[in-house]
Write an enzyme that holds these catalytic residues in place. Structure first.
Site, PDB file in Angstrom:
ATOM      1  N   ASP A 174      56.493  23.868  52.722  1.00 54.60           N
ATOM      2  CA  ASP A 174      56.103  23.043  53.874  1.00 54.60           C
ATOM      3  C   ASP A 174      57.093  23.204  55.018  1.00 54.60           C
ATOM      4  O   ASP A 174      56.715  23.441  56.163  1.00 54.60           O
ATOM      5  CB  ASP A 174      56.023  21.565  53.471  1.00 54.60           C
ATOM      6  N   TYR A 224      53.514  15.105  40.724  1.00 53.87           N
ATOM      7  CA  TYR A 224      54.117  16.339  41.223  1.00 53.87           C
ATOM      8  C   TYR A 224      55.336  16.752  40.391  1.00 53.87           C
ATOM      9  O   TYR A 224      55.430  17.889  39.913  1.00 53.87           O
ATOM     10  CB  TYR A 224      54.512  16.149  42.687  1.00 53.87           C
TER      11      TYR A 224
HETATM   12  C1  GLA Z   1      53.642  19.929  48.321  1.00 55.60           C
HETATM   13  C2  GLA Z   1      55.088  20.414  48.281  1.00 55.60           C
HETATM   14  C3  GLA Z   1      55.161  21.926  48.434  1.00 55.60           C
HETATM   15  C4  GLA Z   1      54.231  22.629  47.446  1.00 55.60           C
HETATM   16  C5  GLA Z   1      52.843  21.998  47.479  1.00 55.60           C
HETATM   17  C6  GLA Z   1      51.946  22.560  46.407  1.00 55.60           C
HETATM   18  O1  GLA Z   1      53.106  20.155  49.578  1.00 55.60           O
HETATM   19  O2  GLA Z   1      55.832  19.790  49.294  1.00 55.60           O
HETATM   20  O3  GLA Z   1      56.493  22.361  48.284  1.00 55.60           O
HETATM   21  O4  GLA Z   1      54.773  22.609  46.173  1.00 55.60           O
HETATM   22  O5  GLA Z   1      52.876  20.598  47.332  1.00 55.60           O
HETATM   23  O6  GLA Z   1      51.666  23.896  46.648  1.00 55.60           O
END
Ligand code: GLA
Length: 388
Positions: A174, A224
């Protein structure tokens, strides 16, 4: 827009003398999901929507932050020497975390400043509103205090803030997409080496449509971190035999030959997603570079199926939006984007079918889920920057 924000700044902070203006985009990931903490490839792009920051230095050591998106929280104030995560500081913990991360990297901010933020990306929807405010803060600090630092270092410090100060164990995708994005291009980033290349997003007579499930979730409370540890556990088992540092180093074949070493059905599925999604990302970029949009779309669809069945990060809202999209005329590909568990989908849709797409998918989503989805036809923009 900028004029209005500067006026708001004057209302909130007394006047708008000597302010500077900055912008950091949101991002959408086209393919390569949940690969960035597995040493794999990602393929995101920066958007033209994002976070605006109007800022100026102060003569004391106070930091005063205000967000037009959270008016009810008023000005949030702390000193440059009090950089701890406080629950009551809510959204302001993101910029505060970045000031802290600068300090951790030898760029201690000694002087106060004030900022008005305004974001036109939906919060907590998987378009990286948090990384966007982190990079916006980074460029504010760099510019106001003449910090001698390049964009990649700011990307890393923003990630450090997210990981250590906010407590979300996210990868670098991101922050990288938001810092390094380029107009009309997506970034192919190898998260193992941080090598990257730009690929033009040439969609001919089609556009990128983002659909927000409007199911709220924060990364900190989603599964996550659990997915991340499942992958780490799978990697550790594979490392008993294979000389690898990350799941992203494996081809599908080598994974299939060795997957039983993992010894747990669920963890095999998680690792399978990481390996196959990484390879899919490379194939997708090649297809896009060859102008083969149909293959690109099929790989997006396959990505969703893998995230749904093997990685299990979708949920009824995302699945409904994507499965409805797949049935519409003119849809080249559709998948969830971002962390999942809610948030947004990304679809590539023929321009002539966009209105029908929004109407049909929107109506049927509302009927099934009970509340509405929001749709955005988006453009691919540049990364974080100071505005003139
Ligand atoms: C979120 C996290 C990223 C990545 C995505 C999944 O956005 O911040 O670093 O892991 O999930 O692809």
């Amino acid at each position: 827009m900028i004029k209005q924000l500067v006026n708001n700044f004057a209302k909130v902070f007394g006047n708008s003398e000597n302010v500077e203006t900055y912008f950091a985009p949101g991002r959408v990931n086209l393919i390569g999901e949940h690969t960035d903490y597995n040493g794999g490839n990602v393929f995101p792009c920066a958007l033209t929507i994002g976070t605006y920051a109007i800022a100026r230095k102060r003569d004391d050591n106070k930091v005063r932050l205000y967000s037009d998106n959270f008016e009810q929280l008023g000005i949030i104030e702390f000193s440059v020497n009090e950089l701890t995560n406080l629950k009551e500081h809510d959204w302001a913990n993101y910029p505060k975390g970045v000031i802290w991360a600068f300090g951790q990297n030898g760029f201690k901010i000694e002087q106060g400043f004030e900022v008005l933020f305004y974001g036109n990306i939906p919060n907590g929807a998987g378009l990286s509103s948090s990384a966007s405010i982190e990079l916006a803060t980074s460029i504010v600090l760099k510019d106001l205090f003449n910090v001698d630092v390049d964009m990649i270092s700011m990307v890393k410090m923003s990630k450090l803030a997210e990981n250590e100060f906010i407590g979300v164990n996210s990868g670098i995708m991101d922050q990288f997409a938001i810092g390094m994005g380029k107009e009309n291009c997506a970034v192919l980033l190898d998260t193992n080496t941080l090598k990257y290349t730009y690929a033009p997003v040439e969609l001919g007579d089609a556009s990128i449509i983002i659909a927000n499930t409007n199911k709220r979730r924060g990364l900190a409370d989603s599964k996550y971190n659990e997915r991340r540890s499942e992958c780490e556990a799978a990697l550790a088992k594979l490392q008993e035999k294979l000389d690898i540092n990350a799941l992203g180093e494996l081809t599908e074949e080598i994974f299939e030959e060795n997957k039983n070493l993992i010894g747990d059905e669920i963890k095999i599925k998680r690792a399978k997603h990481a390996v196959y999604e990484n390879q899919r990302t490379l194939k997708a970029v090649e297809a896009l570079n060859n102008g083969d949009l149909a293959t690109f779309g099929q790989l997006m669809n396959a990505s969703h199926i893998s995230l749904r069945d093997d990685y299990e990060v979708t949920g009824i809202e995302l699945d409904t939006l994507v499965e409805l999209a797949w049935k519409q005329e003119g849809v080249i590909g559709s998948r969830m984007t971002g962390a999942g568990f809610g948030g947004c989908t990304v679809s590539i849709v023929k321009n002539s079918e966009i209105d029908n797409f929004i109407k049909n998918v929107g109506d049927q989503y509302k009927e099934k889920i009970g509340y509405t989805a929001d749709f955005y036809v988006v453009n691919v923009g540049d990364g974080a920057r100071k505005l003139k």
